[in-house]
Write an enzyme that holds these catalytic residues in place. Structure first.
Site, PDB file in Angstrom:
ATOM      1  CB  SER A  76      74.441  23.856  23.522  1.00 52.73           C
ATOM      2  OG  SER A  76      73.641  23.131  22.866  1.00 52.73           O
ATOM      3  CD1 TRP A 106      68.684  17.998  22.738  1.00 53.90           C
ATOM      4  CD2 TRP A 106      67.134  16.332  22.318  1.00 53.90           C
ATOM      5  NE1 TRP A 106      68.521  18.016  21.529  1.00 53.90           N
ATOM      6  CE2 TRP A 106      67.568  16.968  21.136  1.00 53.90           C
ATOM      7  CE3 TRP A 106      66.314  15.427  22.302  1.00 53.90           C
ATOM      8  CZ2 TRP A 106      66.956  16.506  19.978  1.00 53.90           C
ATOM      9  CZ3 TRP A 106      65.822  14.887  21.119  1.00 53.90           C
ATOM     10  CH2 TRP A 106      66.231  15.495  20.136  1.00 53.90           C
ATOM     11  CG  HIS A 156      70.871  22.489  26.805  1.00 55.26           C
ATOM     12  ND1 HIS A 156      71.631  21.686  26.841  1.00 55.26           N
ATOM     13  CD2 HIS A 156      70.702  23.347  26.003  1.00 55.26           C
ATOM     14  CE1 HIS A 156      72.372  21.995  25.549  1.00 55.26           C
ATOM     15  NE2 HIS A 156      71.554  22.947  25.281  1.00 55.26           N
TER      16      HIS A 156
HETATM   17  C1  GTR Z   1      69.578  21.630  20.150  1.00 51.44           C
HETATM   18  C2  GTR Z   1      70.419  20.504  19.358  1.00 51.44           C
HETATM   19  C3  GTR Z   1      71.348  20.156  20.395  1.00 51.44           C
HETATM   20  C4  GTR Z   1      72.100  21.570  20.758  1.00 51.44           C
HETATM   21  C5  GTR Z   1      71.086  22.568  21.102  1.00 51.44           C
HETATM   22  C6  GTR Z   1      71.835  23.661  21.316  1.00 51.44           C
HETATM   23  O1  GTR Z   1      68.216  21.877  19.305  1.00 51.44           O
HETATM   24  O2  GTR Z   1      69.364  19.238  19.071  1.00 51.44           O
HETATM   25  O3  GTR Z   1      72.396  19.549  19.459  1.00 51.44           O
HETATM   26  O4  GTR Z   1      73.130  21.620  20.029  1.00 51.44           O
HETATM   27  O5  GTR Z   1      70.377  22.721  20.099  1.00 51.44           O
HETATM   28  O6  GTR Z   1      72.846  24.107  20.584  1.00 51.44           O
HETATM   29  O7  GTR Z   1      71.419  24.736  22.094  1.00 51.44           O
END
Ligand code: GTR
Length: 419
Positions: free
Chosen positions: A257, A348, A398
């Site tokens: 991420s 996302w 995610h």
């Molecule tokens: C989210 C963000 C993403 C991603 C994520 C993370 O809120 O929008 O770009 O980086 O966090 O790091 O878990």
């Protein structure tokens, strides 16, 4: 008329800002876009040779520095390392575990970061997977000897952080995510540190973490947090190069991420990283910005104003003006092996946009005598493909899961063990 004009002048930006962001998740709504060609110099000249590419590579890296991540300083300070705990009886006696305090000292300021390492017991130097972690080193193991970070941390009930402090409650909860046992069984080391020790993840005006080592005048091209995390990975690499147990020619930098964005930028900026792994890195990572699918440049700049160079916000709702797109970030890694992983439900992060970045880096890999991404179509769910560029879209959302780590070890086997 004039008053309406004035009203809209003052309130329209506010309105845009405060409106709920509605991500696009409809492929049919992805706008038509034209990607900048990695193999054409900014002056319009074509790139035909590996030597040309070396020059173009610098040009593209400069653009990413200026326009996206911000320019990181050259390290001219002093680094000290102190082993604060170690055992040769980790992972059922198969591994050495050490925690090392690395102090970065410059102009009377000091930042301490703590590196946790698992290394296979072996007569050979081991390849290592290096990545930043989200919730502290102690979340990787039940072992009480591993320090609980005292740095600022995001609150998270599951991982036991509250009032921006980590706690014992998180101990061992992220062990499986890092695949430590599998790594050791397969002859790989794992090295990790808590990212907030390099730069706390909030909008603090850049006066703490490693930014504070440099009392610079900041401008719109100065380094943001992603660049600071990436820069820190290079400082860890400086240390890994000094270790006899580590094969520093085989260090894979990985991250999930926001930390996947940092891993990609670390790999692009520091060619000592022999392999780069992006796990669900999304916008500002592997995903193409121009697709505007899921998280967009505008949304990320507003939600995380400290992540990128201030200049990046120039491209909020203005992606077509970007002089680069993220496929060129992947191209900066060529000819090194790079793995891009997505989660099917992690819309996302735009799984398809992550795949396409890899695919559109192919011309550069091919110029350098490699294949790059070995397929033209995004593979089916849970069907990893492994060329010079590897890719999978895993079922689920995610996260960095044992399934993902398993593929990365396979990818490393393919590139590092067959030779
Ligand atoms: C989210 C963000 C993403 C991603 C994520 C993370 O809120 O929008 O770009 O980086 O966090 O790091 O878990």
């Amino acid at each position: 008329m004039r008053s309406i004009y004035l009203l809209s002048f003052f309130f329209l930006p506010l309105l845009v800002f405060s409106q709920e962001f509605e991500p696009n998740y409809d492929e049919a709504e992805v706008p038509e876009y034209h990607l900048p060609d990695p193999l054409i110099f900014d002056n319009g000249q074509a790139i035909n040779t590996a030597e040309d590419w070396e020059r173009r590579r610098l040009e593209i890296h400069d653009i990413f520095e200026r326009e996206v991540y911000g320019k990181s300083p050259h390290w001219d300070g002093e680094s000290r390392a102190e082993v604060i705990s170690s055992t040769d009886n980790a992972v059922g006696g198969m591994a050495i575990r050490k925690e090392v305090k690395l102090s970065l000292i410059r102009q009377g300021k000091q930042v301490d970061i703590y590196l946790l390492m698992y290394l296979p017991k072996s007569n050979l130097r081991s390849p290592v997977f290096l990545g930043l972690n989200f919730y502290g080193n102690h979340t990787l193991s039940e072992d009480q000897a591993i320090r609980v970070t005292d740095a600022w941390i995001r609150n998270n009930e599951t991982y036991g952080s509250s009032e921006n402090r980590a706690s014992e409650k998180g101990r061992g909860l992220r062990r499986d995510n890092w695949g430590v046992e599998e790594a050791i069984n397969r002859g790989y080391g794992i090295a990790t540190l808590y990212y907030g020790e390099l730069d706390p993840d909030f909008d603090d005006g850049f006066d703490n973490g490693v930014h504070a080592l440099y009392q610079e005048e900041r401008d719109e091209n100065s380094w943001g947090a992603v660049a600071a995390w990436a820069w820190g990975l290079s400082r860890v690499m400086d240390y890994l190069e000094t270790l006899e147990e580590v094969d520093a020619t085989k260090v894979a930098v990985l991250g999930h991420s926001r930390l996947g964005k940092a891993a990609l930028w670390a790999g692009a900026s520091d060619s000592r990283f022999a392999m780069v792994i992006s796990n669900n890195s999304g916008c500002g990572g592997a995903a193409l910005s121009r697709r505007r699918y899921g998280e967009t440049v505008g949304r990320i700049n507003r939600a995380f104003p400290h992540w990128f160079a201030k200049r990046f916000s120039h491209y909020s709702e203005n992606e077509d003006e970007l002089p680069i797109d993220q496929h060129q970030l992947i191209a900066l890694l060529a000819p090194r092996p790079v793995y891009i992983a997505s989660g099917e439900e992690d819309r996302w992060a735009d799984p398809r946009g992550e795949f396409l970045s890899g695919l559109h880096a192919n011309p550069v890999y091919q110029l350098l005598g490699k294949t790059g991404m070995p397929v033209n179509e995004q593979p089916a769910v849970d069907q990893p493909i492994m060329g010079d560029i590897g890719y999978h879209v895993r079922s689920g959302g995610h996260g960095m899961l044992p399934y993902d780590m398993h593929q990365y070890f396979n990818f490393a086997d393919k590139h590092w063990k067959s030779k």
